[in-house]
Design a protein around this motif. Structure first.
Motif, PDB file in Angstrom:
ATOM      1  N   PHE A 280       0.808  -1.216   0.000  1.00  0.00           N
ATOM      2  CA  PHE A 280       0.000   0.000   0.000  1.00  0.00           C
ATOM      3  C   PHE A 280       0.843   1.268   0.000  1.00  0.00           C
ATOM      4  CE2 PHE A 280      -2.336  -3.266   2.311  1.00  0.00           C
ATOM      5  CZ  PHE A 280      -3.560  -3.259   1.660  1.00  0.00           C
ATOM      6  N   ILE A 281       0.323   2.290  -0.655  1.00  0.00           N
ATOM      7  CA  ILE A 281       0.791   3.664  -0.487  1.00  0.00           C
ATOM      8  C   ILE A 281      -0.133   4.264   0.567  1.00  0.00           C
ATOM      9  CG2 ILE A 281       1.087   5.932  -1.556  1.00  0.00           C
ATOM     10  CD1 ILE A 281       3.025   3.756  -2.640  1.00  0.00           C
ATOM     11  N   VAL A 282       0.451   4.847   1.607  1.00  0.00           N
ATOM     12  CA  VAL A 282      -0.326   5.459   2.677  1.00  0.00           C
ATOM     13  C   VAL A 282      -0.331   6.967   2.460  1.00  0.00           C
ATOM     14  CG1 VAL A 282      -0.605   5.694   5.174  1.00  0.00           C
ATOM     15  CG2 VAL A 282       0.463   3.620   4.233  1.00  0.00           C
ATOM     16  N   SER A 283      -1.527   7.550   2.531  1.00  0.00           N
ATOM     17  CA  SER A 283      -1.681   8.993   2.344  1.00  0.00           C
ATOM     18  C   SER A 283      -2.427   9.596   3.513  1.00  0.00           C
ATOM     19  CB  SER A 283      -2.476   9.292   1.061  1.00  0.00           C
ATOM     20  OG  SER A 283      -1.785   8.847  -0.068  1.00  0.00           O
ATOM     21  N   SER A 284      -2.144  10.858   3.762  1.00  0.00           N
ATOM     22  CA  SER A 284      -2.881  11.659   4.735  1.00  0.00           C
ATOM     23  C   SER A 284      -3.278  12.944   4.021  1.00  0.00           C
ATOM     24  CB  SER A 284      -2.012  11.971   5.945  1.00  0.00           C
ATOM     25  OG  SER A 284      -2.684  12.815   6.844  1.00  0.00           O
ATOM     26  N   GLN A 285      -4.542  13.254   4.036  1.00  0.00           N
ATOM     27  CA  GLN A 285      -5.064  14.449   3.355  1.00  0.00           C
ATOM     28  C   GLN A 285      -4.601  14.492   1.894  1.00  0.00           C
ATOM     29  OE1 GLN A 285      -3.848  17.676   5.919  1.00  0.00           O
ATOM     30  NE2 GLN A 285      -5.317  17.095   7.483  1.00  0.00           N
ATOM     31  N   ASP A 286      -4.748  13.363   1.212  1.00  0.00           N
ATOM     32  CA  ASP A 286      -4.388  13.213  -0.207  1.00  0.00           C
ATOM     33  C   ASP A 286      -2.894  13.370  -0.490  1.00  0.00           C
ATOM     34  OD1 ASP A 286      -7.040  12.684  -1.030  1.00  0.00           O
ATOM     35  OD2 ASP A 286      -7.464  14.838  -1.082  1.00  0.00           O
ATOM     36  N   HIS A 287      -2.074  13.298   0.547  1.00  0.00           N
ATOM     37  CA  HIS A 287      -0.621  13.415   0.378  1.00  0.00           C
ATOM     38  C   HIS A 287       0.028  12.057   0.669  1.00  0.00           C
ATOM     39  CE1 HIS A 287       3.424  14.970   0.525  1.00  0.00           C
ATOM     40  NE2 HIS A 287       3.562  14.490   1.745  1.00  0.00           N
ATOM     41  N   PRO A 288       0.549  11.371  -0.374  1.00  0.00           N
ATOM     42  CA  PRO A 288       1.234  10.103  -0.126  1.00  0.00           C
ATOM     43  C   PRO A 288       2.534  10.344   0.629  1.00  0.00           C
ATOM     44  CG  PRO A 288       1.275  10.638  -2.475  1.00  0.00           C
ATOM     45  CD  PRO A 288       0.522  11.728  -1.777  1.00  0.00           C
ATOM     46  N   PHE A 289       2.733   9.602   1.718  1.00  0.00           N
ATOM     47  CA  PHE A 289       3.928   9.833   2.534  1.00  0.00           C
ATOM     48  C   PHE A 289       4.574   8.564   3.064  1.00  0.00           C
ATOM     49  CE2 PHE A 289       0.706   9.354   5.717  1.00  0.00           C
ATOM     50  CZ  PHE A 289       1.348   8.830   6.829  1.00  0.00           C
ATOM     51  N   ALA A 290       3.946   7.403   2.880  1.00  0.00           N
ATOM     52  CA  ALA A 290       4.494   6.179   3.464  1.00  0.00           C
ATOM     53  C   ALA A 290       4.141   4.964   2.619  1.00  0.00           C
ATOM     54  CB  ALA A 290       3.972   5.995   4.884  1.00  0.00           C
ATOM     55  N   PHE A 291       4.875   3.909   2.869  1.00  0.00           N
ATOM     56  CA  PHE A 291       4.647   2.601   2.253  1.00  0.00           C
ATOM     57  C   PHE A 291       4.374   1.612   3.374  1.00  0.00           C
ATOM     58  CE2 PHE A 291       6.451  -1.579   1.339  1.00  0.00           C
ATOM     59  CZ  PHE A 291       5.777  -1.911   0.177  1.00  0.00           C
ATOM     60  N   MET A 292       3.435   0.702   3.142  1.00  0.00           N
ATOM     61  CA  MET A 292       3.177  -0.364   4.112  1.00  0.00           C
ATOM     62  C   MET A 292       2.825  -1.631   3.353  1.00  0.00           C
ATOM     63  SD  MET A 292       0.892  -0.381   7.532  1.00  0.00           S
ATOM     64  CE  MET A 292       1.250  -1.647   8.751  1.00  0.00           C
ATOM     65  N   GLN A 293       3.277  -2.748   3.888  1.00  0.00           N
ATOM     66  CA  GLN A 293       2.875  -4.027   3.329  1.00  0.00           C
ATOM     67  C   GLN A 293       2.536  -4.977   4.459  1.00  0.00           C
ATOM     68  OE1 GLN A 293       6.233  -5.327   0.988  1.00  0.00           O
ATOM     69  NE2 GLN A 293       7.292  -6.197   2.736  1.00  0.00           N
TER      70      GLN A 293
ATOM     71  N   ASP B  28       5.439  -4.694   7.406  1.00  0.00           N
ATOM     72  CA  ASP B  28       6.629  -3.874   7.207  1.00  0.00           C
ATOM     73  C   ASP B  28       6.152  -2.532   6.689  1.00  0.00           C
ATOM     74  OD1 ASP B  28       8.727  -6.035   7.465  1.00  0.00           O
ATOM     75  OD2 ASP B  28       7.715  -6.778   5.674  1.00  0.00           O
ATOM     76  N   GLN B  29       6.889  -1.493   6.972  1.00  0.00           N
ATOM     77  CA  GLN B  29       6.529  -0.178   6.469  1.00  0.00           C
ATOM     78  C   GLN B  29       7.664   0.808   6.674  1.00  0.00           C
ATOM     79  OE1 GLN B  29       4.568  -1.419   9.345  1.00  0.00           O
ATOM     80  NE2 GLN B  29       6.434  -0.699  10.306  1.00  0.00           N
ATOM     81  N   TYR B  30       7.527   1.946   6.016  1.00  0.00           N
ATOM     82  CA  TYR B  30       8.418   3.074   6.274  1.00  0.00           C
ATOM     83  C   TYR B  30       7.672   4.360   5.954  1.00  0.00           C
ATOM     84  CZ  TYR B  30       9.310   2.818   1.189  1.00  0.00           C
ATOM     85  OH  TYR B  30       9.175   2.764  -0.170  1.00  0.00           O
ATOM     86  N   ILE B  31       8.116   5.420   6.606  1.00  0.00           N
ATOM     87  CA  ILE B  31       7.632   6.764   6.293  1.00  0.00           C
ATOM     88  C   ILE B  31       8.676   7.390   5.381  1.00  0.00           C
ATOM     89  CG2 ILE B  31       7.111   9.061   7.209  1.00  0.00           C
ATOM     90  CD1 ILE B  31       6.111   7.685   9.772  1.00  0.00           C
ATOM     91  N   ALA B  32       8.247   7.807   4.205  1.00  0.00           N
ATOM     92  CA  ALA B  32       9.172   8.332   3.202  1.00  0.00           C
ATOM     93  C   ALA B  32       9.505   9.804   3.399  1.00  0.00           C
ATOM     94  CB  ALA B  32       8.587   8.131   1.803  1.00  0.00           C
ATOM     95  N   GLU B  33       8.548  10.561   3.899  1.00  0.00           N
ATOM     96  CA  GLU B  33       8.739  12.000   4.046  1.00  0.00           C
ATOM     97  C   GLU B  33       9.403  12.311   5.389  1.00  0.00           C
ATOM     98  OE1 GLU B  33       8.205  14.024   1.618  1.00  0.00           O
ATOM     99  OE2 GLU B  33       7.164  12.592   0.340  1.00  0.00           O
ATOM    100  N   PRO B  34      10.619  12.854   5.381  1.00  0.00           N
ATOM    101  CA  PRO B  34      11.335  13.102   6.636  1.00  0.00           C
ATOM    102  C   PRO B  34      10.567  13.965   7.633  1.00  0.00           C
ATOM    103  CG  PRO B  34      12.797  13.448   4.762  1.00  0.00           C
ATOM    104  CD  PRO B  34      11.417  13.236   4.211  1.00  0.00           C
ATOM    105  N   ASP B  35       9.788  14.942   7.141  1.00  0.00           N
ATOM    106  CA  ASP B  35       9.070  15.815   8.071  1.00  0.00           C
ATOM    107  C   ASP B  35       7.848  15.137   8.690  1.00  0.00           C
ATOM    108  OD1 ASP B  35       7.674  15.837   5.630  1.00  0.00           O
ATOM    109  OD2 ASP B  35       6.995  17.901   5.899  1.00  0.00           O
ATOM    110  N   MET B  36       7.538  13.932   8.253  1.00  0.00           N
ATOM    111  CA  MET B  36       6.416  13.180   8.817  1.00  0.00           C
ATOM    112  C   MET B  36       6.897  12.156   9.851  1.00  0.00           C
ATOM    113  SD  MET B  36       3.656  14.254   6.952  1.00  0.00           S
ATOM    114  CE  MET B  36       2.405  13.048   6.624  1.00  0.00           C
TER     115      MET B  36
END
Length: 162
Positions: free
Chosen positions: A52-65, A88-96
């Motif tokens: 999955f691509i994880v989004s918050s407020q239409d902003h993709p910021f993380a990956f999860m499986q 497993d997952q990671y947050i891609a955006e450093p400010d998140m």
């Protein structure tokens, strides 16, 4: 409070591969994820794994499986009961990172997996990934043995039961 935020989980498609490669090349992701290899069509469509691509407020910021732990004969969680899932997952955006999003979206997905009938959820952070271990602990995961070497690298096995 971040926990009340709504997160969208959209299945990964071929169109996401370039973004995932960029995300996985970021130093804070690569430190723990380890691979910048693009996903093949076969991997994207592997029925053992839900990506999955994880989004918050239409902003993709993380990956999860999440995946069936019984999909590989030699998987280190293969002894868990039928229906168990690994995550497993990671947050891609450093400010998140470090502001509660991980705990919130991982918690949302774990709850969805329990609601779907999974008896146990497993995860396997690197033993030195203290931030991930702290998040998992907040969510009810507990170590299920000492660190161990696997074909995916050194891991700390952790489990959460419903």
């Amino acid at each position: 409070m971040i926990a009340s935020k709504i997160y969208d989980f959209r299945r990964v498609t071929r169109d996401d591969v370039a973004m995932l490669c960029q995300w996985q090349a970021r130093p804070h992701v690569r430190a723990w994820w380890g691979s910048t290899d693009p996903y093949t069509d076969e991997e994207i469509n592997d029925p053992r794994v839900s990506r999955f691509i994880v989004s918050s407020q239409d902003h993709p910021f993380a990956f999860m499986q999440d995946y069936t732990v019984h999909g590989w004969d030699d998987h280190h969680f293969a002894s868990l009961p039928n229906g168990a899932r690994g995550i497993d997952q990671y947050i891609a955006e450093p400010d998140m990172v470090g502001v509660g999003h991980g705990t919130a979206f991982i918690g949302a997905r774990v709850q969805a997996l329990f609601d779907s009938g999974a008896p146990v959820i497993a995860t396997d952070p690197h033993p030195d990934n203290h931030r991930a271990i702290a998040v998992y602990t907040k969510l009810g995961f507990r170590p299920a043995g000492p660190p161990q070497e696997t074909k995916w690298g050194l891991i700390l096995p952790m489990l959460a039961a419903r």
